[in-house]
Enzyme design. Structure first.
Site, short mmCIF file in Angstrom:
data_model
loop_
_atom_site.label_atom_id
_atom_site.label_comp_id
_atom_site.label_asym_id
_atom_site.label_seq_id
_atom_site.Cartn_x
_atom_site.Cartn_y
_atom_site.Cartn_z
N TYR A 161 -10.36 15.95 2.64
CA TYR A 161 -11.12 15.24 1.61
C TYR A 161 -12.51 15.86 1.64
CZ TYR A 161 -8.06 11.27 0.42
OH TYR A 161 -7.06 10.47 -0.06
N SER B 49 -3.73 14.03 7.05
CA SER B 49 -4.80 13.70 6.11
C SER B 49 -6.09 13.41 6.87
CB SER B 49 -4.41 12.45 5.30
OG SER B 49 -5.52 11.97 4.56
N TYR C 294 0.84 -1.20 0.00
CA TYR C 294 0.00 0.00 0.00
C TYR C 294 0.87 1.25 0.00
CZ TYR C 294 -3.09 3.72 1.55
OH TYR C 294 -3.76 4.90 1.63
N HIS D 85 -0.34 12.80 -6.59
CA HIS D 85 -0.71 11.83 -5.53
C HIS D 85 0.31 10.69 -5.47
CE1 HIS D 85 -4.17 11.49 -2.79
NE2 HIS D 85 -3.84 10.22 -2.71
N LYS E 96 -3.97 21.08 -3.36
CA LYS E 96 -2.99 20.00 -3.59
C LYS E 96 -3.48 19.06 -4.69
CE LYS E 96 -0.52 16.29 -1.15
NZ LYS E 96 -0.78 15.22 -2.12
N GLN F 98 -5.25 18.43 5.74
CA GLN F 98 -5.71 18.18 4.37
C GLN F 98 -7.14 17.65 4.39
OE1 GLN F 98 -5.08 14.46 2.33
NE2 GLN F 98 -3.88 15.53 0.78
N ARG G 188 -5.67 0.29 -8.04
CA ARG G 188 -4.42 -0.21 -7.46
C ARG G 188 -4.50 -1.73 -7.31
NH1 ARG G 188 -4.66 4.57 -2.90
NH2 ARG G 188 -4.67 6.29 -4.42
N ARG H 30 -0.25 7.64 -7.75
CA ARG H 30 -1.23 6.65 -7.31
C ARG H 30 -2.61 6.83 -7.92
NH1 ARG H 30 0.14 3.97 -2.66
NH2 ARG H 30 -1.90 4.10 -1.65
#
Length: 385
Positions: free
Chosen positions: A135, A112, A30, A281, A257, A133, A170, A284
């Site tokens: 979301y 985050s 990960y 990112h 960002k 940060q 991923r 990713r």
């Protein structure tokens, strides 16, 4: 000579190798992986390494100083710790370890929304100096509450994430059944048994969780339903209509960002934002995208006088920071380097990695005769990658 770090691990590659042996494979993959075929993950690194710097060996040199002013605060170095999700999964208590090290070294730490420590806890550790940060939530009520908590915690900078309109594809994480908690397949159980120190520390610290989001989760929610909760609660797609009310309510600095184009940079300026972080990112999200260093040079040259331009993704070391700043970045952030450090060395990992990167950057500055970090562009040989 006494080195300010553990000399058994004098490079980030050494830390990565140690981390790979010390944490379960699903956690390492990960941390280490990109998306799809990892093309952009590797492009980030290779393109930065193409940047060359010119030394001035016969110039008068009185010493090199890494101190950097950013948004009215003077930091001891021109780099900070980037936001990373699921940090406590990779090494127990890692957000707290890194936040404490950031405070001691006077560099910024960004928490985050989906890390494993709360806004309040990290603010306490950093004495109100941590960035946050966001979301973007689907509901205004939730957005307003989280932003209010960040303001109450004295976060000086709010970072809006714009490069996750959808979750990256991923393959490793899909195979590993990665979730919170990770799917306990027979293979994952064997991986945990092969890393007893990680298992013991996880047992002592408790199962990692999204601590900032706990107040909004249904009580007694089965953690296997966490993925569905996240999909319903957060919408990563930003636009001008979503950013404008945040700019109005947030009194501190706002940074966007995930910027990778001139068009988005212009919109950030129009919306009155204070800075951007050129980022993909960490490779990713979009395997078919550019490396971060490619758009950075043009964005910094064209818009650097109008908005603070920073960069993350692909930066691993002191020489990488020097290359990035020579291309016009005013500040840099790294995520994987610090997570390798804390995964490899536990509670000593944050201090070790920051000290190591500071030493590397100082050496580059002395070598090329650069007295201030603002002088890096004077040493740029090539900017086209």
């Amino acid at each position: 000579m006494k080195w300010p770090y553990n000399t058994k691990y004098p490079s980030v590659d050494d830390l990565r190798t140690k981390a790979k042996k010390r944490i379960p494979k699903f956690a390492f993959e990960y941390l280490d992986g990109g998306c799809n075929e990892d093309v952009n993950l590797h492009r980030n690194r290779s393109d930065i390494q193409k940047i060359e710097l010119k030394p001035h060996y016969l110039s008068t040199h009185t010493g090199s100083d890494m101190k950097t002013e950013l948004f009215g605060i003077t930091y001891d170095a021109p780099f900070g710790i980037a936001p990373v999700g699921l940090q406590g999964l990779m090494w127990p208590n890692s957000p707290e370890i890194l936040a404490k090290a950031a405070l001691e070294h006077n560099i910024p730490f960004i928490l985050s929304t989906v890390s494993t420590s709360s806004i309040e806890r990290i603010s306490e550790i950093t004495e109100g100096n941590a960035w946050f940060q966001l979301y973007h939530p689907t509901e205004d009520r939730l957005r307003n509450d989280i932003i209010s908590r960040a303001a109450s915690a004295s976060c000086p900078v709010l970072v809006l994430l714009c490069d996750v309109p959808t979750f990256g594809f991923r393959p490793r994480d899909i195979r590993n059944g990665l979730a919170m908690p990770p799917k306990m397949s027979f293979r994952n159980i064997l991986q945990i048994l092969s890393t007893p120190n990680w298992a013991l520390q996880t047992l002592l610290q408790g199962q990692p969780n999204f601590e900032t989001l706990k107040p909004y989760m249904p009580k007694n929610m089965d953690l296997s339903a966490l993925g569905q909760f996240m999909n319903q609660t957060f919408s990563g797609r930003l636009n001008e209509e979503k950013i404008a009310p945040i700019r109005e309510m947030w009194k501190g600095k706002i940074v966007l960002k995930g910027v990778a184009s001139e068009e988005d940079t212009e919109k950030a300026i129009e919306l009155g934002l204070d800075g951007i972080i050129v980022s993909n990112h960490g490779g990713r999200q979009l395997d078919a995208g550019q490396s971060t260093i490619k758009p950075l040079y043009t964005i910094a040259e064209k818009y650097g006088s109008k908005i603070t331009v920073m960069m993350d993704s692909g930066i691993r070391s002191g020489p990488d920071i020097a290359r990035t700043m020579a291309c016009g970045a005013k500040f840099t952030f790294m995520g994987r380097s610090f997570m390798y450090g804390v995964s490899a060395l536990g509670k000593e990992g944050g201090d070790h990695t920051i000290s190591l990167i500071k030493t590397q950057l100082q050496q580059v500055m002395e070598q090329i005769c650069c007295e201030k970090v603002s002088g890096f562009p004077d040493h740029l040989i090539n900017s086209k990658v």
